[in-house]
Design a protein around this motif. Structure first.
Motif, PDB file in Angstrom:
ATOM      1  N   ALA A 191       0.840  -1.193   0.000  1.00  0.00           N
ATOM      2  CA  ALA A 191       0.000   0.000   0.000  1.00  0.00           C
ATOM      3  C   ALA A 191       0.875   1.242   0.000  1.00  0.00           C
ATOM      4  CB  ALA A 191      -0.928  -0.017   1.216  1.00  0.00           C
ATOM      5  N   VAL A 192       1.077   1.779  -1.159  1.00  0.00           N
ATOM      6  CA  VAL A 192       1.999   2.893  -1.334  1.00  0.00           C
ATOM      7  C   VAL A 192       1.545   4.131  -0.573  1.00  0.00           C
ATOM      8  CG1 VAL A 192       3.019   4.421  -3.051  1.00  0.00           C
ATOM      9  CG2 VAL A 192       2.685   2.010  -3.580  1.00  0.00           C
ATOM     10  N   ASN A 193       0.252   4.377  -0.484  1.00  0.00           N
ATOM     11  CA  ASN A 193      -0.259   5.636   0.052  1.00  0.00           C
ATOM     12  C   ASN A 193      -0.585   5.606   1.540  1.00  0.00           C
ATOM     13  OD1 ASN A 193      -0.165   6.824  -2.497  1.00  0.00           O
ATOM     14  ND2 ASN A 193      -2.121   5.918  -3.050  1.00  0.00           N
ATOM     15  N   VAL A 194      -0.274   4.541   2.268  1.00  0.00           N
ATOM     16  CA  VAL A 194      -0.699   4.486   3.666  1.00  0.00           C
ATOM     17  C   VAL A 194      -0.040   5.554   4.528  1.00  0.00           C
ATOM     18  CG1 VAL A 194      -1.391   2.067   3.679  1.00  0.00           C
ATOM     19  CG2 VAL A 194       0.958   2.672   4.254  1.00  0.00           C
ATOM     20  N   ASP A 195       1.133   6.016   4.161  1.00  0.00           N
ATOM     21  CA  ASP A 195       1.789   7.054   4.955  1.00  0.00           C
ATOM     22  C   ASP A 195       1.293   8.460   4.623  1.00  0.00           C
ATOM     23  OD1 ASP A 195       3.355   5.444   6.619  1.00  0.00           O
ATOM     24  OD2 ASP A 195       4.862   5.182   5.052  1.00  0.00           O
ATOM     25  N   ALA A 196       0.381   8.588   3.674  1.00  0.00           N
ATOM     26  CA  ALA A 196      -0.171   9.890   3.320  1.00  0.00           C
ATOM     27  C   ALA A 196      -1.247  10.334   4.304  1.00  0.00           C
ATOM     28  CB  ALA A 196      -0.751   9.848   1.910  1.00  0.00           C
ATOM     29  N   PHE A 197      -1.688   9.444   5.189  1.00  0.00           N
ATOM     30  CA  PHE A 197      -2.758   9.758   6.129  1.00  0.00           C
ATOM     31  C   PHE A 197      -2.209  10.425   7.389  1.00  0.00           C
ATOM     32  CE2 PHE A 197      -4.474   6.067   3.788  1.00  0.00           C
ATOM     33  CZ  PHE A 197      -5.633   6.643   3.311  1.00  0.00           C
ATOM     34  N   LEU A 198      -3.037  11.280   7.970  1.00  0.00           N
ATOM     35  CA  LEU A 198      -2.725  11.900   9.260  1.00  0.00           C
ATOM     36  C   LEU A 198      -3.305  11.033  10.366  1.00  0.00           C
ATOM     37  CD1 LEU A 198      -3.693  15.578   8.364  1.00  0.00           C
ATOM     38  CD2 LEU A 198      -1.387  14.596   8.467  1.00  0.00           C
ATOM     39  N   GLY A 199      -2.593  10.923  11.468  1.00  0.00           N
ATOM     40  CA  GLY A 199      -3.071  10.121  12.592  1.00  0.00           C
ATOM     41  C   GLY A 199      -3.616  10.980  13.705  1.00  0.00           C
ATOM     42  N   PRO A 200      -4.383  10.375  14.604  1.00  0.00           N
ATOM     43  CA  PRO A 200      -4.920  11.102  15.752  1.00  0.00           C
ATOM     44  C   PRO A 200      -3.795  11.728  16.578  1.00  0.00           C
ATOM     45  CG  PRO A 200      -5.920   8.930  15.568  1.00  0.00           C
ATOM     46  CD  PRO A 200      -4.791   8.974  14.587  1.00  0.00           C
ATOM     47  N   ASP A 201      -4.085  12.865  17.206  1.00  0.00           N
ATOM     48  CA  ASP A 201      -3.083  13.568  18.018  1.00  0.00           C
ATOM     49  C   ASP A 201      -2.530  12.699  19.145  1.00  0.00           C
ATOM     50  OD1 ASP A 201      -3.371  15.836  16.463  1.00  0.00           O
ATOM     51  OD2 ASP A 201      -4.834  16.749  17.814  1.00  0.00           O
ATOM     52  N   SER A 202      -3.349  11.798  19.668  1.00  0.00           N
ATOM     53  CA  SER A 202      -2.922  10.979  20.802  1.00  0.00           C
ATOM     54  C   SER A 202      -1.992   9.836  20.394  1.00  0.00           C
ATOM     55  CB  SER A 202      -4.146  10.410  21.525  1.00  0.00           C
ATOM     56  OG  SER A 202      -4.892   9.593  20.634  1.00  0.00           O
ATOM     57  N   LEU A 203      -1.839   9.589  19.096  1.00  0.00           N
ATOM     58  CA  LEU A 203      -1.008   8.480  18.615  1.00  0.00           C
ATOM     59  C   LEU A 203       0.168   9.019  17.805  1.00  0.00           C
ATOM     60  CD1 LEU A 203      -3.837   6.085  17.325  1.00  0.00           C
ATOM     61  CD2 LEU A 203      -2.796   6.151  19.600  1.00  0.00           C
ATOM     62  N   PHE A 262     -12.687   8.058  14.944  1.00  0.00           N
ATOM     63  CA  PHE A 262     -13.405   9.288  14.622  1.00  0.00           C
ATOM     64  C   PHE A 262     -12.428  10.405  14.266  1.00  0.00           C
ATOM     65  CE2 PHE A 262     -15.251  13.333  16.132  1.00  0.00           C
ATOM     66  CZ  PHE A 262     -16.373  13.390  15.325  1.00  0.00           C
ATOM     67  N   GLU A 263     -11.382  10.581  15.080  1.00  0.00           N
ATOM     68  CA  GLU A 263     -10.402  11.637  14.834  1.00  0.00           C
ATOM     69  C   GLU A 263      -9.635  11.374  13.527  1.00  0.00           C
ATOM     70  OE1 GLU A 263      -6.815  14.080  17.038  1.00  0.00           O
ATOM     71  OE2 GLU A 263      -7.701  12.368  18.068  1.00  0.00           O
ATOM     72  N   PHE A 264      -9.281  10.121  13.266  1.00  0.00           N
ATOM     73  CA  PHE A 264      -8.601   9.764  12.016  1.00  0.00           C
ATOM     74  C   PHE A 264      -9.449  10.169  10.813  1.00  0.00           C
ATOM     75  CE2 PHE A 264      -8.208   6.695   8.547  1.00  0.00           C
ATOM     76  CZ  PHE A 264      -6.880   6.878   8.190  1.00  0.00           C
ATOM     77  N   ASN A 265     -10.727   9.821  10.852  1.00  0.00           N
ATOM     78  CA  ASN A 265     -11.625  10.154   9.734  1.00  0.00           C
ATOM     79  C   ASN A 265     -11.767  11.662   9.568  1.00  0.00           C
ATOM     80  OD1 ASN A 265     -12.051   7.489   9.029  1.00  0.00           O
ATOM     81  ND2 ASN A 265     -13.844   7.287  10.339  1.00  0.00           N
ATOM     82  N   ASN A 266     -11.893  12.389  10.667  1.00  0.00           N
ATOM     83  CA  ASN A 266     -12.021  13.851  10.583  1.00  0.00           C
ATOM     84  C   ASN A 266     -10.758  14.505  10.034  1.00  0.00           C
ATOM     85  OD1 ASN A 266     -14.652  14.085  11.411  1.00  0.00           O
ATOM     86  ND2 ASN A 266     -14.151  14.376  13.547  1.00  0.00           N
ATOM     87  N   LEU A 267      -9.603  14.100  10.518  1.00  0.00           N
ATOM     88  CA  LEU A 267      -8.336  14.683  10.060  1.00  0.00           C
ATOM     89  C   LEU A 267      -8.099  14.462   8.577  1.00  0.00           C
ATOM     90  CD1 LEU A 267      -5.931  13.642  12.946  1.00  0.00           C
ATOM     91  CD2 LEU A 267      -6.544  15.971  12.306  1.00  0.00           C
ATOM     92  N   ASN A 268      -8.548  13.319   8.063  1.00  0.00           N
ATOM     93  CA  ASN A 268      -8.294  12.962   6.671  1.00  0.00           C
ATOM     94  C   ASN A 268      -9.501  13.193   5.776  1.00  0.00           C
ATOM     95  OD1 ASN A 268      -5.470  11.722   6.732  1.00  0.00           O
ATOM     96  ND2 ASN A 268      -6.491  10.737   8.454  1.00  0.00           N
ATOM     97  N   ASN A 269     -10.571  13.791   6.345  1.00  0.00           N
ATOM     98  CA  ASN A 269     -11.784  14.086   5.584  1.00  0.00           C
ATOM     99  C   ASN A 269     -12.345  12.829   4.894  1.00  0.00           C
ATOM    100  OD1 ASN A 269     -13.812  15.812   4.830  1.00  0.00           O
ATOM    101  ND2 ASN A 269     -12.788  16.434   2.934  1.00  0.00           N
ATOM    102  N   LEU A 270     -12.503  11.770   5.701  1.00  0.00           N
ATOM    103  CA  LEU A 270     -12.948  10.474   5.193  1.00  0.00           C
ATOM    104  C   LEU A 270     -14.308  10.088   5.767  1.00  0.00           C
ATOM    105  CD1 LEU A 270      -9.569   8.600   5.703  1.00  0.00           C
ATOM    106  CD2 LEU A 270     -10.506   9.369   3.507  1.00  0.00           C
ATOM    107  N   THR A 271     -15.026   9.307   4.997  1.00  0.00           N
ATOM    108  CA  THR A 271     -16.275   8.722   5.451  1.00  0.00           C
ATOM    109  C   THR A 271     -16.200   7.219   5.209  1.00  0.00           C
ATOM    110  OG1 THR A 271     -17.472  10.714   4.830  1.00  0.00           O
ATOM    111  CG2 THR A 271     -18.777   8.726   5.146  1.00  0.00           C
ATOM    112  N   PRO A 272     -16.423   6.420   6.234  1.00  0.00           N
ATOM    113  CA  PRO A 272     -16.364   4.967   6.044  1.00  0.00           C
ATOM    114  C   PRO A 272     -17.425   4.496   5.053  1.00  0.00           C
ATOM    115  CG  PRO A 272     -16.627   5.523   8.366  1.00  0.00           C
ATOM    116  CD  PRO A 272     -16.755   6.789   7.597  1.00  0.00           C
ATOM    117  N   GLU A 273     -17.099   3.454   4.329  1.00  0.00           N
ATOM    118  CA  GLU A 273     -18.026   2.893   3.360  1.00  0.00           C
ATOM    119  C   GLU A 273     -18.879   1.814   4.011  1.00  0.00           C
ATOM    120  OE1 GLU A 273     -15.979   1.509  -0.102  1.00  0.00           O
ATOM    121  OE2 GLU A 273     -15.606   3.550  -0.770  1.00  0.00           O
TER     122      GLU A 273
END
Length: 137
Positions: free
Chosen positions: A21-33, A124-135
């Motif tokens: 998965a080439v793009n997995v490091d493009a995501f932002l993580g929660p502040d606590s992690l 929840f924080e991961f989805n908000n930071l990355n502007n994602l909606t689960p499918e």
């Protein structure tokens, strides 16, 4: 013996999925992690959020009840799944789409049910930071 083989295959598929998965490091993580690389965010209390490519092997390993853990839809929102291990580990799974690629996001802990709030908050924080909606799965 069979369970050990399945567990080894699951770990291998996670490692392979993280490498492929080439793009997995493009995501932002929660502040606590903190970012541990290869799509993994973690803290010192045992909370882990991992992103892997949604391949058929990874999907089967996480969303079917044949690999030593129990998976069921989350009662409050059917876009999320809960999984439980006999060792007491539990987590939340979702599938997201980002730039045309699908990923499995797994927020889990070895600390048991007492960590449910933290797992949900991290997702929840991961989805908000990355502007994602689960499918819907």
């Amino acid at each position: 013996m069979f369970k050990k083989l399945v567990l080894i295959m699951l770990i291998f598929s996670l490692m392979l999925g993280a490498v492929c998965a080439v793009n997995v490091d493009a995501f932002l993580g929660p502040d606590s992690l903190s970012n541990r690389g290869n799509g993994t965010f973690a803290d010192s209390q045992g909370h882990i959020l991992h992103i892997s490519e949604d391949t058929p092997i990874n999907h089967q390993a996480w969303f079917e009840n044949d690999t030593g853990h129990i998976v069921k839809p989350f009662d409050l929102d059917d876009r999320y799944y809960m999984f439980f291990e006999s060792s007491g580990e539990l987590g939340i799974l979702e599938v997201i789409e980002h730039n045309g690629d699908k990923y499995i996001v797994n927020s889990w802990s070895k600390n048991g049910p007492d960590d449910c709030y933290n797992l949900i908050w991290n997702m929840f924080e991961f989805n908000n930071l990355n502007n994602l909606t689960p499918e819907n799965i």
